[in-house]
Design a protein around this motif. Structure first.
Motif, PDB file in Angstrom:
ATOM      1  N   ALA A 257       0.861  -1.186   0.000  1.00  0.00           N
ATOM      2  CA  ALA A 257       0.000   0.000   0.000  1.00  0.00           C
ATOM      3  C   ALA A 257       0.892   1.229   0.000  1.00  0.00           C
ATOM      4  CB  ALA A 257      -0.936  -0.013   1.200  1.00  0.00           C
ATOM      5  N   THR A 258       0.272   2.394  -0.220  1.00  0.00           N
ATOM      6  CA  THR A 258       1.001   3.660  -0.246  1.00  0.00           C
ATOM      7  C   THR A 258       0.890   4.315   1.132  1.00  0.00           C
ATOM      8  OG1 THR A 258       0.554   3.956  -2.622  1.00  0.00           O
ATOM      9  CG2 THR A 258       1.179   5.912  -1.344  1.00  0.00           C
ATOM     10  N   LEU A 259       2.059   4.746   1.654  1.00  0.00           N
ATOM     11  CA  LEU A 259       2.128   5.392   2.978  1.00  0.00           C
ATOM     12  C   LEU A 259       2.464   6.861   2.765  1.00  0.00           C
ATOM     13  CD1 LEU A 259       2.190   5.297   6.095  1.00  0.00           C
ATOM     14  CD2 LEU A 259       4.572   4.568   5.928  1.00  0.00           C
ATOM     15  N   SER A 260       1.633   7.750   3.319  1.00  0.00           N
ATOM     16  CA  SER A 260       1.842   9.194   3.177  1.00  0.00           C
ATOM     17  C   SER A 260       1.815   9.847   4.557  1.00  0.00           C
ATOM     18  CB  SER A 260       0.744   9.828   2.303  1.00  0.00           C
ATOM     19  OG  SER A 260       0.727   9.216   1.020  1.00  0.00           O
ATOM     20  N   VAL A 261       2.636  10.918   4.725  1.00  0.00           N
ATOM     21  CA  VAL A 261       2.699  11.667   5.987  1.00  0.00           C
ATOM     22  C   VAL A 261       2.537  13.147   5.645  1.00  0.00           C
ATOM     23  CG1 VAL A 261       4.068  12.265   8.012  1.00  0.00           C
ATOM     24  CG2 VAL A 261       4.232   9.973   7.028  1.00  0.00           C
ATOM     25  N   ALA A 265       3.719  11.376   0.037  1.00  0.00           N
ATOM     26  CA  ALA A 265       3.848   9.919  -0.019  1.00  0.00           C
ATOM     27  C   ALA A 265       5.307   9.517   0.067  1.00  0.00           C
ATOM     28  CB  ALA A 265       3.227   9.387  -1.306  1.00  0.00           C
ATOM     29  N   ASN A 266       5.554   8.399   0.726  1.00  0.00           N
ATOM     30  CA  ASN A 266       6.915   7.835   0.788  1.00  0.00           C
ATOM     31  C   ASN A 266       7.289   7.285  -0.572  1.00  0.00           C
ATOM     32  OD1 ASN A 266       6.952   8.465   3.485  1.00  0.00           O
ATOM     33  ND2 ASN A 266       7.058   6.330   4.210  1.00  0.00           N
ATOM     34  N   SER A 267       8.555   7.273  -0.850  1.00  0.00           N
ATOM     35  CA  SER A 267       9.045   6.742  -2.122  1.00  0.00           C
ATOM     36  C   SER A 267       8.884   5.241  -2.195  1.00  0.00           C
ATOM     37  CB  SER A 267      10.505   7.132  -2.336  1.00  0.00           C
ATOM     38  OG  SER A 267      11.315   6.626  -1.257  1.00  0.00           O
ATOM     39  N   GLN A 268       8.896   4.588  -1.039  1.00  0.00           N
ATOM     40  CA  GLN A 268       8.738   3.133  -0.998  1.00  0.00           C
ATOM     41  C   GLN A 268       7.368   2.781  -0.432  1.00  0.00           C
ATOM     42  OE1 GLN A 268      10.905   0.866  -2.171  1.00  0.00           O
ATOM     43  NE2 GLN A 268      12.321   2.494  -2.775  1.00  0.00           N
ATOM     44  N   PRO A 269       6.670   1.799  -1.016  1.00  0.00           N
ATOM     45  CA  PRO A 269       5.374   1.397  -0.507  1.00  0.00           C
ATOM     46  C   PRO A 269       5.485   0.681   0.828  1.00  0.00           C
ATOM     47  CG  PRO A 269       6.018  -0.062  -2.266  1.00  0.00           C
ATOM     48  CD  PRO A 269       7.071   1.011  -2.190  1.00  0.00           C
ATOM     49  N   LEU A 270       4.371   0.620   1.551  1.00  0.00           N
ATOM     50  CA  LEU A 270       4.329  -0.124   2.818  1.00  0.00           C
ATOM     51  C   LEU A 270       4.173  -1.597   2.475  1.00  0.00           C
ATOM     52  CD1 LEU A 270       4.120  -0.112   5.953  1.00  0.00           C
ATOM     53  CD2 LEU A 270       1.623   0.115   5.646  1.00  0.00           C
ATOM     54  N   GLY A 271       5.193  -2.400   2.811  1.00  0.00           N
ATOM     55  CA  GLY A 271       5.153  -3.816   2.458  1.00  0.00           C
ATOM     56  C   GLY A 271       4.229  -4.602   3.369  1.00  0.00           C
ATOM     57  N   LEU A 272       3.306  -5.365   2.718  1.00  0.00           N
ATOM     58  CA  LEU A 272       2.355  -6.221   3.447  1.00  0.00           C
ATOM     59  C   LEU A 272       2.588  -7.663   2.985  1.00  0.00           C
ATOM     60  CD1 LEU A 272      -0.815  -3.936   2.982  1.00  0.00           C
ATOM     61  CD2 LEU A 272       0.709  -4.051   4.972  1.00  0.00           C
ATOM     62  N   PRO A 293       8.955   3.701   7.488  1.00  0.00           N
ATOM     63  CA  PRO A 293       9.525   4.909   8.102  1.00  0.00           C
ATOM     64  C   PRO A 293       8.629   6.122   7.857  1.00  0.00           C
ATOM     65  CG  PRO A 293      10.663   4.398   6.077  1.00  0.00           C
ATOM     66  CD  PRO A 293       9.696   3.269   6.287  1.00  0.00           C
ATOM     67  N   VAL A 294       8.544   6.975   8.915  1.00  0.00           N
ATOM     68  CA  VAL A 294       7.795   8.221   8.807  1.00  0.00           C
ATOM     69  C   VAL A 294       8.576   9.314   9.504  1.00  0.00           C
ATOM     70  CG1 VAL A 294       5.513   7.156   8.614  1.00  0.00           C
ATOM     71  CG2 VAL A 294       6.463   7.640  10.865  1.00  0.00           C
ATOM     72  N   THR A 295       8.479  10.567   8.951  1.00  0.00           N
ATOM     73  CA  THR A 295       9.101  11.724   9.573  1.00  0.00           C
ATOM     74  C   THR A 295       7.987  12.642  10.030  1.00  0.00           C
ATOM     75  OG1 THR A 295      11.043  11.547   8.144  1.00  0.00           O
ATOM     76  CG2 THR A 295      10.668  13.653   9.240  1.00  0.00           C
ATOM     77  N   ASN A 301       0.140  15.429  13.353  1.00  0.00           N
ATOM     78  CA  ASN A 301       0.534  14.925  12.041  1.00  0.00           C
ATOM     79  C   ASN A 301      -0.594  14.039  11.505  1.00  0.00           C
ATOM     80  OD1 ASN A 301       3.785  15.456  11.732  1.00  0.00           O
ATOM     81  ND2 ASN A 301       3.232  15.072  13.868  1.00  0.00           N
ATOM     82  N   VAL A 302      -0.685  13.977  10.128  1.00  0.00           N
ATOM     83  CA  VAL A 302      -1.708  13.165   9.468  1.00  0.00           C
ATOM     84  C   VAL A 302      -1.025  12.056   8.694  1.00  0.00           C
ATOM     85  CG1 VAL A 302      -3.601  13.130   7.778  1.00  0.00           C
ATOM     86  CG2 VAL A 302      -3.281  15.118   9.276  1.00  0.00           C
ATOM     87  N   ILE A 303      -1.381  10.796   9.053  1.00  0.00           N
ATOM     88  CA  ILE A 303      -0.783   9.621   8.417  1.00  0.00           C
ATOM     89  C   ILE A 303      -1.896   8.913   7.625  1.00  0.00           C
ATOM     90  CG2 ILE A 303       0.385   7.419   8.796  1.00  0.00           C
ATOM     91  CD1 ILE A 303       1.505   8.561  11.412  1.00  0.00           C
ATOM     92  N   GLU A 304      -1.579   8.563   6.347  1.00  0.00           N
ATOM     93  CA  GLU A 304      -2.563   7.903   5.479  1.00  0.00           C
ATOM     94  C   GLU A 304      -1.979   6.613   4.903  1.00  0.00           C
ATOM     95  OE1 GLU A 304      -4.839  11.870   3.713  1.00  0.00           O
ATOM     96  OE2 GLU A 304      -3.502  10.677   2.415  1.00  0.00           O
ATOM     97  N   ILE A 305      -2.817   5.576   4.846  1.00  0.00           N
ATOM     98  CA  ILE A 305      -2.502   4.329   4.139  1.00  0.00           C
ATOM     99  C   ILE A 305      -3.590   4.169   3.072  1.00  0.00           C
ATOM    100  CG2 ILE A 305      -2.211   1.835   4.328  1.00  0.00           C
ATOM    101  CD1 ILE A 305      -1.431   2.199   7.241  1.00  0.00           C
ATOM    102  N   SER A 306      -3.132   4.117   1.817  1.00  0.00           N
ATOM    103  CA  SER A 306      -4.105   4.107   0.710  1.00  0.00           C
ATOM    104  C   SER A 306      -3.735   3.068  -0.331  1.00  0.00           C
ATOM    105  CB  SER A 306      -4.180   5.491   0.051  1.00  0.00           C
ATOM    106  OG  SER A 306      -2.903   5.867  -0.437  1.00  0.00           O
ATOM    107  N   CYS A 307      -4.729   2.674  -1.107  1.00  0.00           N
ATOM    108  CA  CYS A 307      -4.514   1.751  -2.209  1.00  0.00           C
ATOM    109  C   CYS A 307      -4.530   2.587  -3.507  1.00  0.00           C
ATOM    110  CB  CYS A 307      -5.636   0.697  -2.250  1.00  0.00           C
ATOM    111  SG  CYS A 307      -5.422  -0.542  -3.558  1.00  0.00           S
TER     112      CYS A 307
END
Length: 323
Positions: A257-261, A265-272, A293-295, A301-307
């Motif tokens: 999935a895509t991880l955004s802070v 969005a992070n350059s690397q996807p969240l591995g599941l 990883p998140v900064t 802060n707003v953290i999102e996990i999206s498809c």
């Protein structure tokens, strides 16, 4: 003694030196000669002849009479008048005379020699005793000095503690470096599925067992583009890098999935991925955890996990937390 003028009239008048006086000579007193007596002729010899006591001869016991020469027997020879008795060799006893203290049963001496042998008697070792006494006194003095020093030190420490002095800034009740660096577990925020903000067709469910969120509730409907869950994190005290952990379940196949802070969005996807090797098609046995990883900024802060496009999103979520 027969009647007649055979000597002195009475024993007290028996003067052995009567021959020296005129009246003695008139009464027949003569100088000693030979082995006989001296003084008046036929006088009673009341003096023990020199040499009569022999060296080493046993003395009579208490109450016993010492043997004497019989009447008419010649006493032990004595030195003639004007002659010097013969002396024995140096260190040898005189056969004609023995001191009373050298004869068994003789008179005891008033002072006994402390040493042995023929040499000079040795006294006690006063030098060794003196050294020992000095050592004892020195040890006592040292012990008293040490005790006084310790007492002074204790008094000073008590004065400092009881004087009401306040600790310095460095001694105040501040935590040590190691304690401040090791924050207790769970100090950072954690959230269950039902507290997340759901978008893009996601919903809550609880029919699949194994979820650890409150009530076994988890997020489903994530397996299509546009699905999204949002977590608004409050109370971040210091900005920095963190890890976002997510507990998820997959049906035995890898997903991502895509991880955004804060909208980025992070350059690397969240591995599941299927890290535990769960069987295909079985969500109940596919529960496991991953992190990305998140900064974060200080505060909120707003953290999102999206498809998004290119993601493989067949997954369920039940918990998120920061470390």
């Amino acid at each position: 003694m027969t009647p007649g003028n055979n000597g002195a009239s009475t024993p007290e008048d028996d003067d052995p030196f009567g021959y020296l006086y005129a009246d003695g000579q008139a009464n027949g007193a003569t100088p000693p000669s030979g082995g006989g007596g001296y003084g008046y002729p036929g006088s009673v010899n009341r003096v023990r002849a020199v040499g009569e006591r022999q060296y080493g001869q046993q003395q009579p016991g208490y109450g016993q009479q010492a043997p004497t020469a019989q009447y008419g027997q010649q006493a032990a020879p004595t030195a003639q008048y004007g002659q010097v008795p013969q002396q024995g060799a140096y260190g040898q006893p005189n056969a004609h005379y023995a001191a009373p203290e050298t004869v068994p049963g003789g008179a005891p001496t008033g002072r006994q020699p402390s040493g042995g042998g023929g040499g000079r008697g040795r006294g006690p070792n006063t030098k060794g005793l003196l050294i020992g006494a000095i050592a004892v006194v020195a040890a006592v003095v040292i012990g008293i000095g040490v005790a006084m020093m310790n007492g002074n030190a204790n008094d000073k420490s008590k004065d400092t503690a009881g004087g009401g002095s306040t600790p310095s800034a460095s001694e105040s009740a501040s935590p040590s470096a190691s304690a401040s660096q090791s924050a207790p577990a769970g100090a950072l925020p954690k959230i269950d599925a039902k507290a997340l903000n759901l978008d893009g067709g996601t919903s809550l469910a609880s029919d699949i067992k194994g979820a650890k969120a409150d009530g076994g509730v988890y997020v489903t409907g994530f397996n299509h583009v546009g699905a999204k869950v949002t977590w608004t994190v409050n109370g971040i005290q210091n900005a920095g890098d963190f890890r976002l952990y997510a507990r998820y379940s997959i049906p035995g196949a890898d997903a991502n999935a895509t991880l955004s802070v804060n909208g980025k969005a992070n350059s690397q996807p969240l591995g599941l991925k299927n890290f535990i090797g769960s069987p295909k098609g079985d969500y109940e046995k596919g529960w496991q955890s991953t992190w990305g990883p998140v900064t974060l900024n200080k505060g909120t802060n707003v953290i999102e996990i999206s498809c998004n496009e290119g993601n493989q999103c067949d997954a369920l979520f039940d918990q998120l937390w920061l470390e």
